[in-house]
Design an enzyme around this catalytic site. Structure first.
Site, PDB file in Angstrom:
ATOM      1  N   GLU A 332       0.834  -1.206   0.000  1.00  0.00           N
ATOM      2  CA  GLU A 332       0.000   0.000   0.000  1.00  0.00           C
ATOM      3  C   GLU A 332       0.865   1.251   0.000  1.00  0.00           C
ATOM      4  O   GLU A 332       1.145   1.823   1.056  1.00  0.00           O
ATOM      5  CB  GLU A 332      -0.927   0.016   1.226  1.00  0.00           C
ATOM      6  N   GLU A 424      -6.255  -7.473  -0.982  1.00  0.00           N
ATOM      7  CA  GLU A 424      -6.552  -7.369   0.455  1.00  0.00           C
ATOM      8  C   GLU A 424      -7.860  -6.629   0.643  1.00  0.00           C
ATOM      9  O   GLU A 424      -8.094  -5.594   0.034  1.00  0.00           O
ATOM     10  CB  GLU A 424      -5.409  -6.609   1.150  1.00  0.00           C
TER      11      GLU A 424
HETATM   12  C1  IDC Z   1      -2.900  -3.907  10.260  1.00  0.00           C
HETATM   13  C2  IDC Z   1      -3.009  -5.039  11.252  1.00  0.00           C
HETATM   14  C3  IDC Z   1      -2.594  -4.534  12.626  1.00  0.00           C
HETATM   15  C4  IDC Z   1      -1.217  -3.895  12.528  1.00  0.00           C
HETATM   16  C5  IDC Z   1      -1.224  -2.792  11.476  1.00  0.00           C
HETATM   17  C6  IDC Z   1       0.154  -2.176  11.275  1.00  0.00           C
HETATM   18  O1  IDC Z   1      -4.312  -5.585  11.249  1.00  0.00           O
HETATM   19  O2  IDC Z   1      -2.551  -5.616  13.535  1.00  0.00           O
HETATM   20  O3  IDC Z   1      -0.867  -3.340  13.787  1.00  0.00           O
HETATM   21  O4  IDC Z   1      -1.611  -3.350  10.237  1.00  0.00           O
HETATM   22  O5  IDC Z   1       1.054  -3.145  10.902  1.00  0.00           O
HETATM   23  C7  IDC Z   1      -4.080  -2.348   5.606  1.00  0.00           C
HETATM   24  C8  IDC Z   1      -2.707  -2.912   5.619  1.00  0.00           C
HETATM   25  C9  IDC Z   1      -2.560  -3.943   6.717  1.00  0.00           C
HETATM   26  C10 IDC Z   1      -3.339  -3.515   7.956  1.00  0.00           C
HETATM   27  C11 IDC Z   1      -4.816  -3.531   7.593  1.00  0.00           C
HETATM   28  C12 IDC Z   1      -5.746  -3.234   8.790  1.00  0.00           C
HETATM   29  O6  IDC Z   1      -2.294  -3.461   4.385  1.00  0.00           O
HETATM   30  O7  IDC Z   1      -1.186  -4.075   7.005  1.00  0.00           O
HETATM   31  O8  IDC Z   1      -3.126  -4.453   8.982  1.00  0.00           O
HETATM   32  N1  IDC Z   1      -5.023  -2.574   6.531  1.00  0.00           N
HETATM   33  O9  IDC Z   1      -5.473  -1.955   9.312  1.00  0.00           O
HETATM   34  N2  IDC Z   1      -4.565  -1.502   4.719  1.00  0.00           N
HETATM   35  C13 IDC Z   1      -5.805  -1.143   5.090  1.00  0.00           C
HETATM   36  C14 IDC Z   1      -6.125  -1.818   6.262  1.00  0.00           C
END
Ligand code: IDC
Length: 505
Positions: A332, A424
């Site tokens: 992202e 995702e």
């Molecule tokens: C989130 C995880 C969380 C972690 C955070 C940072 O669920 O546990 O602390 O990342 O690492 C994304 C990202 C994905 C995110 C997810 C939810 O690709 O890494 O995971 N998310 O926030 N993009 C939109 C949402």
């Protein structure tokens, strides 16, 4: 919607820049600039010990231990710096150039330990603010070391052995070595078992705006994304992959290999080996596998360009003969222009194509893979300046409780011009937590079905957040099939993939 994420991200970017400056300086120490002369008293750092006073869940022990060891590495680096810079700078030099950056690094590391424990237990307060600052032993001498043992949760006794991550780099060649030449890497691929997605569809390609199988028929792949491999090291294995393949009927697993936050950059060899091993596990099951270079903070993929090239050179060399690997070059991107993302893709794709000329490559889009929408842009900037390599798709991510009908309309519009892949999505808000919005998710997945856009749900993990498909503790056991081990979001997605109708029951 992404405002708060973004402001949080930008402050962390600054922190990483500080770290990077420190790292450069340490390298300089190796070439002997300003090394203290014999007889001079060189100070050392004196850092408080971080005491973990809560039980660490089995799933997170390796991650916590890696971070505890990192505290020792940081102490050693600061001591080297003190030695190599004797006599440099004015009065405040040590504070500004050594102790200040050390404090920043320690805060990040201690916070990562808190976050790790908090994935499967109440998040502890380890007093990062108090424990991060270190003082000087002006008379020199050995620095106190950070103990790396920790109180384990009682469940560990019955936990199955951790397969990863390796806390010390294995003796094999580091991931930074040049990739082997194409000629030496054409190991025959494992034949996919009859009837599996890979046996049926073979080598994929991009045909117009769609993903096509080996016969040129447009298909939709449905699968799961792992959570960060460093955060849930026991959740992606032969047992859980067998469950999503044979009990859920999924087509792929996405391996989310974080680069920061305790990921690849902390142990390139270990994480590269881990991904290579999991690609093999998925291959034996006849699953497609997406190798996701999970950048998030900092959001400019170019920050990790060198690591990306080395990583993809290694993974494609190991799997040159495979027909089931999809490469996602940047999870992202955020806070960067499409031009910068495209420039990164233009440099990484040739590395992938050298060993794996036919593989499908997924390119992240601006604004957290929102096709630019989160930044107030649209897909038009990509249409105007597309990546020109063949077999490239663009990623779009949504979180159903945050992104609704307006985004669906934009995706329907963009899909007329661009090959899209939803690598995702979540059933909750973009935080990955909170209440599930199954009505919104169903609206999204129905749209993706009608457009034949592939999707993977975040995430195959067993944490506390609502995105975890497995109930807490599942990954320490050996049972992954059936609905008994699944959370609401897990039951919904299994049902959707298996029957075409999502249900949390
Ligand atoms: C989130 C995880 C969380 C972690 C955070 C940072 O669920 O546990 O602390 O990342 O690492 C994304 C990202 C994905 C995110 C997810 C939810 O690709 O890494 O995971 N998310 O926030 N993009 C939109 C949402």
């Amino acid at each position: 919607m992404y405002r708060s994420r973004w402001s949080r991200a930008s402050s962390r970017v600054r922190r990483w820049q500080v770290v990077a400056v420190g790292a450069v300086a340490v390298v300089a120490a190796g070439v002997g600039i300003g090394v203290a002369s014999a007889g001079e008293t060189v100070p050392t750092v004196n850092c408080p010990q971080v005491k973990i006073n809560v039980a660490v869940p089995a799933q997170q022990q390796a991650d916590v231990q890696r971070n505890l060891q990192l505290l020792n590495t940081q102490i050693a680096e600061a001591n080297n710096r003190l030695k190599s810079t004797v006599g440099q700078g004015g009065q405040n030099f040590i504070q500004n150039a050594i102790l200040g950056p050390l404090k920043d690094k320690r805060i990040s590391t201690i916070e990562r330990i808190e976050i790790a424990i908090g994935r499967n237990a109440p998040r502890p307060n380890l007093n990062a603010a108090t424990l991060a600052p270190c003082t000087l032993n002006t008379g020199g001498g050995a620095s106190a070391q950070q103990p790396t043992s920790m109180p384990a949760a009682t469940r560990t006794a019955t936990a199955k052995p951790t397969t990863a991550p390796v806390t010390k780099a294995p003796a094999t060649a580091p991931a930074t070595t040049a990739p082997a030449a194409t000629a030496t890497v054409t190991a025959p691929a494992t034949k996919a078992p009859t009837g599996t997605p890979v046996a049926v569809n073979g080598q994929l390609s991009v045909c117009g705006t769609k993903l096509c199988n080996q016969s040129g028929t447009a298909i939709q792949l449905r699968g799961m994304s792992s959570h960060g491999l460093q955060f849930f090291p026991n959740c992606v294995n032969a047992g859980s992959l067998d469950a999503i393949r044979n009990d859920w009927n999924a087509d792929f697993i996405r391996l989310s290999m974080y680069v920061q936050e305790g990921g690849l950059e902390t142990d390139p060899t270990g994480f590269t080996n881990k991904v290579n091993g999991l690609v093999d596990t998925a291959t034996k099951l006849g699953l497609y596998v997406i190798v996701d270079f999970h950048i998030l903070t900092p959001g400019d993929p170019n920050f990790n360009l060198g690591l990306a090239k080395t990583f993809f050179a290694n993974v494609t060399a190991k799997h040159a003969g495979n027909n089931n690997v999809i490469y996602e070059v940047a999870n992202e991107p955020n806070g960067v222009s499409w031009t910068a993302i495209k420039s990164y893709a233009d440099q990484v794709i040739p590395v992938i194509r050298k060993n794996s000329p036919n593989s499908v490559v997924l390119v992240g889009t601006r604004g957290f893979s929102s096709l630019g929408l989160t930044d107030g842009a649209t897909e038009q900037e990509i249409i105007d300046d597309p990546v020109t390599f063949k077999n490239v798709m663009y990623t779009f991510h949504f979180y159903a409780a945050s992104h609704g009908a307006d985004r669906r309309a934009a995706v329907a519009r963009a899909a007329k011009s661009l090959p899209l892949f939803v690598s995702e999505f979540g059933t909750q808000t973009f935080t990955g937590d909170g209440a599930n919005d199954f009505a919104g998710t169903t609206a999204w997945l129905d749209l993706l079905k009608s457009l034949k856009i592939s999707y993977g749900m975040w995430s195959l993990s067993d944490g506390r957040e609502s995105n975890s498909a497995f109930k807490q503790g599942t990954c320490s056991g050996t049972t992954f099939k059936g609905t008994g081990v699944l959370t609401e979001s897990g039951r919904y997605i299994r049902s959707r993939i298996l029957t075409g109708v999502g249900s949390p029951n």
